[in-house]
Design a protein around this motif. Structure first.
Motif, PDB file in Angstrom:
ATOM      1  N   LEU A  93       0.963  -1.256   0.186  1.00 47.26           N
ATOM      2  CA  LEU A  93      -0.158  -0.274  -0.013  1.00 47.26           C
ATOM      3  C   LEU A  93       1.062   0.694  -0.064  1.00 47.26           C
ATOM      4  CD1 LEU A  93      -2.506   1.406   0.399  1.00 47.26           C
ATOM      5  CD2 LEU A  93      -3.016   0.697   2.727  1.00 47.26           C
ATOM      6  N   SER A  94       1.745   1.576   0.648  1.00 48.71           N
ATOM      7  CA  SER A  94       2.440   2.263   1.144  1.00 48.71           C
ATOM      8  C   SER A  94       3.621   2.295  -0.219  1.00 48.71           C
ATOM      9  CB  SER A  94       3.641   2.665   1.514  1.00 48.71           C
ATOM     10  OG  SER A  94       3.209   2.127   3.194  1.00 48.71           O
ATOM     11  N   LEU A  95       4.143   1.722  -0.954  1.00 48.75           N
ATOM     12  CA  LEU A  95       4.844   1.614  -1.832  1.00 48.75           C
ATOM     13  C   LEU A  95       3.832   2.223  -3.654  1.00 48.75           C
ATOM     14  CD1 LEU A  95       7.392  -1.402  -1.739  1.00 48.75           C
ATOM     15  CD2 LEU A  95       7.569   1.344  -1.393  1.00 48.75           C
ATOM     16  N   THR A  96       2.694   1.386  -3.813  1.00 44.92           N
ATOM     17  CA  THR A  96       2.275   2.471  -4.559  1.00 44.92           C
ATOM     18  C   THR A  96       1.241   3.669  -4.438  1.00 44.92           C
ATOM     19  OG1 THR A  96       1.149   0.163  -4.348  1.00 44.92           O
ATOM     20  CG2 THR A  96      -0.408   1.682  -5.558  1.00 44.92           C
ATOM     21  N   VAL A  97       1.069   4.069  -3.251  1.00 42.03           N
ATOM     22  CA  VAL A  97       0.354   5.362  -3.013  1.00 42.03           C
ATOM     23  C   VAL A  97       1.421   6.640  -2.981  1.00 42.03           C
ATOM     24  CG1 VAL A  97       0.062   7.014  -1.109  1.00 42.03           C
ATOM     25  CG2 VAL A  97      -1.478   5.072  -1.299  1.00 42.03           C
ATOM     26  N   LEU A  98       2.832   6.095  -2.601  1.00 41.86           N
ATOM     27  CA  LEU A  98       4.329   6.512  -3.346  1.00 41.86           C
ATOM     28  C   LEU A  98       4.485   6.747  -4.866  1.00 41.86           C
ATOM     29  CD1 LEU A  98       6.740   8.242  -2.827  1.00 41.86           C
ATOM     30  CD2 LEU A  98       7.878   5.801  -2.397  1.00 41.86           C
ATOM     31  N   SER A  99       4.361   5.536  -5.543  1.00 43.49           N
ATOM     32  CA  SER A  99       4.363   5.513  -6.652  1.00 43.49           C
ATOM     33  C   SER A  99       3.276   6.458  -7.703  1.00 43.49           C
ATOM     34  CB  SER A  99       4.252   4.558  -7.132  1.00 43.49           C
ATOM     35  OG  SER A  99       5.586   3.917  -6.724  1.00 43.49           O
ATOM     36  N   LEU A 100       1.713   6.529  -7.463  1.00 44.37           N
ATOM     37  CA  LEU A 100       0.829   7.274  -8.053  1.00 44.37           C
ATOM     38  C   LEU A 100       1.389   8.850  -7.440  1.00 44.37           C
ATOM     39  CD1 LEU A 100      -1.947   4.756  -7.262  1.00 44.37           C
ATOM     40  CD2 LEU A 100      -1.216   5.956  -9.031  1.00 44.37           C
ATOM     41  N   LEU A 101       1.970   8.983  -6.099  1.00 46.51           N
ATOM     42  CA  LEU A 101       1.707  10.139  -5.497  1.00 46.51           C
ATOM     43  C   LEU A 101       2.944  11.913  -6.600  1.00 46.51           C
ATOM     44  CD1 LEU A 101       1.089  10.332  -2.118  1.00 46.51           C
ATOM     45  CD2 LEU A 101      -0.537  10.531  -4.363  1.00 46.51           C
ATOM     46  N   ARG A 102       3.749  10.370  -6.553  1.00 47.89           N
ATOM     47  CA  ARG A 102       4.772  10.989  -7.453  1.00 47.89           C
ATOM     48  C   ARG A 102       4.732  11.377  -8.788  1.00 47.89           C
ATOM     49  NH1 ARG A 102       9.244   7.458  -8.333  1.00 47.89           N
ATOM     50  NH2 ARG A 102      11.083   8.958  -8.376  1.00 47.89           N
ATOM     51  N   ASP A 103       3.404  10.500  -9.163  1.00 50.36           N
ATOM     52  CA  ASP A 103       3.795  10.864 -11.176  1.00 50.36           C
ATOM     53  C   ASP A 103       2.347  11.470 -11.174  1.00 50.36           C
ATOM     54  OD1 ASP A 103       2.958  10.678 -14.075  1.00 50.36           O
ATOM     55  OD2 ASP A 103       4.035   8.763 -14.367  1.00 50.36           O
ATOM     56  N   PRO A 104       2.662  12.772 -11.338  1.00 50.91           N
ATOM     57  CA  PRO A 104       1.021  13.314 -10.812  1.00 50.91           C
ATOM     58  C   PRO A 104      -0.016  12.912 -12.630  1.00 50.91           C
ATOM     59  CG  PRO A 104       3.230  14.892 -11.489  1.00 50.91           C
ATOM     60  CD  PRO A 104       3.110  13.635 -11.827  1.00 50.91           C
ATOM     61  N   ALA A 105       0.576  12.419 -13.664  1.00 52.94           N
ATOM     62  CA  ALA A 105      -0.363  11.421 -14.711  1.00 52.94           C
ATOM     63  C   ALA A 105      -1.053  10.716 -14.334  1.00 52.94           C
ATOM     64  CB  ALA A 105       0.283  11.567 -15.817  1.00 52.94           C
ATOM     65  N   GLN A 106      -0.136  10.216 -13.534  1.00 53.12           N
ATOM     66  CA  GLN A 106      -0.835   8.177 -12.874  1.00 53.12           C
ATOM     67  C   GLN A 106      -1.468   9.032 -11.841  1.00 53.12           C
ATOM     68  OE1 GLN A 106       0.805   4.952 -14.248  1.00 53.12           O
ATOM     69  NE2 GLN A 106       0.779   6.310 -16.330  1.00 53.12           N
ATOM     70  N   GLY A 107      -0.916   9.407 -10.602  1.00 55.47           N
ATOM     71  CA  GLY A 107      -2.163   9.890  -9.726  1.00 55.47           C
ATOM     72  C   GLY A 107      -3.246  10.544 -10.457  1.00 55.47           C
ATOM     73  N   ASP A 108      -3.424  11.281 -11.143  1.00 59.61           N
ATOM     74  CA  ASP A 108      -4.958  11.936 -12.402  1.00 59.61           C
ATOM     75  C   ASP A 108      -5.304  10.489 -12.432  1.00 59.61           C
ATOM     76  OD1 ASP A 108      -3.690  14.388 -10.668  1.00 59.61           O
ATOM     77  OD2 ASP A 108      -3.388  15.396 -12.584  1.00 59.61           O
ATOM     78  N   LEU A 109      -5.171  10.224 -13.486  1.00 62.37           N
ATOM     79  CA  LEU A 109      -5.384   8.674 -14.301  1.00 62.37           C
ATOM     80  C   LEU A 109      -6.212   8.319 -12.840  1.00 62.37           C
ATOM     81  CD1 LEU A 109      -6.609   7.744 -16.616  1.00 62.37           C
ATOM     82  CD2 LEU A 109      -3.702   6.014 -16.193  1.00 62.37           C
ATOM     83  N   VAL A 110      -5.884   7.357 -11.735  1.00 58.58           N
ATOM     84  CA  VAL A 110      -6.158   6.877 -10.437  1.00 58.58           C
ATOM     85  C   VAL A 110      -7.653   8.271  -9.821  1.00 58.58           C
ATOM     86  CG1 VAL A 110      -6.246   5.586  -8.234  1.00 58.58           C
ATOM     87  CG2 VAL A 110      -4.357   5.510 -10.138  1.00 58.58           C
ATOM     88  N   ARG A 111      -7.472   9.230  -9.863  1.00 59.68           N
ATOM     89  CA  ARG A 111      -8.885  10.128  -9.153  1.00 59.68           C
ATOM     90  C   ARG A 111      -9.669  10.127 -10.300  1.00 59.68           C
ATOM     91  NH1 ARG A 111      -3.639  13.212  -8.670  1.00 59.68           N
ATOM     92  NH2 ARG A 111      -2.912  12.804  -5.851  1.00 59.68           N
ATOM     93  N   SER A 112      -8.878  10.653 -11.019  1.00 59.56           N
ATOM     94  CA  SER A 112     -10.619  10.522 -12.425  1.00 59.56           C
ATOM     95  C   SER A 112     -11.612   9.174 -12.164  1.00 59.56           C
ATOM     96  CB  SER A 112      -9.962   9.921 -13.644  1.00 59.56           C
ATOM     97  OG  SER A 112      -9.638   9.100 -14.136  1.00 59.56           O
ATOM     98  N   ASP A 113     -10.919   7.916 -11.634  1.00 55.68           N
ATOM     99  CA  ASP A 113     -11.614   6.203 -11.614  1.00 55.68           C
ATOM    100  C   ASP A 113     -11.577   6.154 -10.330  1.00 55.68           C
ATOM    101  OD1 ASP A 113     -13.728   4.398 -11.401  1.00 55.68           O
ATOM    102  OD2 ASP A 113     -14.335   5.128 -14.155  1.00 55.68           O
ATOM    103  N   PRO A 114     -11.528   6.145  -9.635  1.00 52.58           N
ATOM    104  CA  PRO A 114     -10.570   4.925  -8.477  1.00 52.58           C
ATOM    105  C   PRO A 114     -11.307   3.719  -8.146  1.00 52.58           C
ATOM    106  CG  PRO A 114     -11.046   6.656  -7.628  1.00 52.58           C
ATOM    107  CD  PRO A 114     -12.027   6.696  -8.798  1.00 52.58           C
ATOM    108  N   GLU A 115     -12.035   3.621  -9.019  1.00 49.64           N
ATOM    109  CA  GLU A 115     -12.626   2.151  -8.996  1.00 49.64           C
ATOM    110  C   GLU A 115     -12.718   1.347 -10.260  1.00 49.64           C
ATOM    111  OE1 GLU A 115     -14.473   0.191  -7.491  1.00 49.64           O
ATOM    112  OE2 GLU A 115     -15.076   1.994  -5.322  1.00 49.64           O
TER     113      GLU A 115
END
Length: 399
Positions: A244-266
């Motif tokens: 969990l920690s490493l998944t969140v770190l990866s998503l927060l380090r890369d704005p494009a990847q994080g925004d993709l998850v924010r757009s549709d978390p499910e």
């Protein structure tokens, strides 16, 4: 070449272990004594892990590599370090708790647990430490719910499991930690035998005969039951928390990847967690084996008694299988990753761990859309480089 080497970059396995184009294993000198073949290619790794006849998981076999935290003496119940038929018999005693049907049945409980820890972190106020506020307590809740361990004893389990996974502790310190954990688990199993619940440890306790009698064909000795419980406690706690920690770190380090998850978390939580497994490969040093007979791996002759180490992290960065493997990309196809191993020893709890982490990602990015790294991302990170299972000690976040 020495094994293991220290990472030059905490975000990647050692560059010297990069998979060769032909997939052939590398010859390495083990820091713990002796030599071994280091398998780094993805296809070669799958071949070794899927062949439980040619390559043994039993550390008591002559030639088995000197490896961190593995005992040369048989440990009752630790089926991860066994071959068939013992491995098959012991794994079967708990497998019913980790089926796809069980994962689906726990879906609502997993969502509630994830929502609860995320809400608690939000109420405590920004900034916060995601590891201490979400990853560790959520992993503890999941372990407690499945195994039936008292939630109030989470700190005890954390201390013991980390003592048993640290590379720098002495054999004496590890023996003390193992003794304390096993005595605790034995008492808990005997208690559940008298007063069972709807949990894994109660089922284990029920398989142990009364008054020291010999177990049935499908039963366990008390020492075996303790060993199985010990293995599941250690494997479950750190793996889920680190993932969990490493998944969140990866998503927060890369704005494009994080925004993709924010757009549709499910939609994107599952591919994000799967890619994190490939990218990080939580088991740092990989899987140890010993050849039981002569064979060939990618053109390299292997003799009976040769030590083998499958470096899962390098296999998951093999460019012959994963394009631009050093890039974290949740849109890629990553289901062939080897983070949980392969073959008969594929991690029993992998589906449960992934499902719980996916629910946490959904809750985090759904409830905290402004979630971000706090301060200097690299300066504030502390990786578990001294542990068997990779992860983070601290992950400062704000929202």
């Amino acid at each position: 070449m020495l094994f293991p080497l220290k990472r030059e970059d905490p975000f990647a396995p050692p560059a010297a272990y990069k998979a060769r184009e032909d997939g052939a294993p590398l010859r390495v000198r083990l820091a713990y004594g002796g030599d071994a073949w280091l398998v780094t290619g993805h296809r070669t790794a799958r071949a070794v892990l899927s062949d439980g006849v040619t390559f043994s998981s039993d550390p008591t076999c002559p030639g088995y590599p000197a490896f961190p935290l593995f005992s040369k003496r048989p440990v009752p119940g630790h089926f991860l370090a066994m071959d068939a038929p013992d491995h098959t018999r012991l794994r079967r005693t708990v497998a019913a708790h980790f089926t796809a049907a069980q994962v689906r049945a726990r879906g609502a409980a997993m969502t509630a647990a994830a929502a609860g820890v995320v809400d608690a972190m939000r109420e405590a106020g920004s900034p916060g430490d995601l590891v201490a506020s979400v990853s560790v307590p959520l992993s503890g809740l999941s372990t407690s719910e499945i195994l039936g361990t008292p939630l109030e004893d989470l700190d005890f389990f954390l201390d013991r499991t980390r003592d048993l996974q640290r590379h720098d502790v002495t054999q004496a310190q590890r023996a003390v930690a193992a003794g304390r954990l096993n005595r605790y688990l034995e008492k808990l199993l005997l208690k559940k035998k008298r007063d069972p619940g709807d949990d894994l440890l109660s089922d284990l306790a029920a398989s142990v005969p009364d008054d020291g009698a010999e177990p049935t064909e499908d039963g366990l000795t008390l020492k075996e039951a303790v060993g199985v419980a010990n293995l599941l406690v250690i494997a479950g706690q750190e793996t889920s928390a680190g993932l969990l920690s490493l998944t969140v770190l990866s998503l927060l380090r890369d704005p494009a990847q994080g925004d993709l998850v924010r757009s549709d978390p499910e939609r994107w939580a599952e591919p994000a967690v799967t890619e994190a497994l490939r990218y990080w490969t939580l088991v740092q040093h990989g899987a140890a084996r010993v050849a039981t007979r002569g064979t060939e791996l990618a053109g390299q002759r292997i003799r009976a008694g040769d030590a083998i180490i499958v470096h899962l992290a390098s296999a998951n960065r093999d460019p012959a299988v994963f394009a631009e493997p050093d890039t974290f990309d949740i849109t890629r196809e990553t289901r062939t990753h080897l983070a949980f191993g392969h073959g008969a020893h594929h991690c029993l709890g992998s589906a449960v761990s992934q499902a719980q982490v996916q629910r946490a990602v959904v809750e985090l990015f759904g409830r905290l859309p402004a979630l971000r790294l706090a301060g200097d991302p690299r300066a504030g990170l502390e990786f578990l480089e001294d542990m068997l299972v990779y992860g983070l000690r601290v992950l400062p976040v704000a929202w």
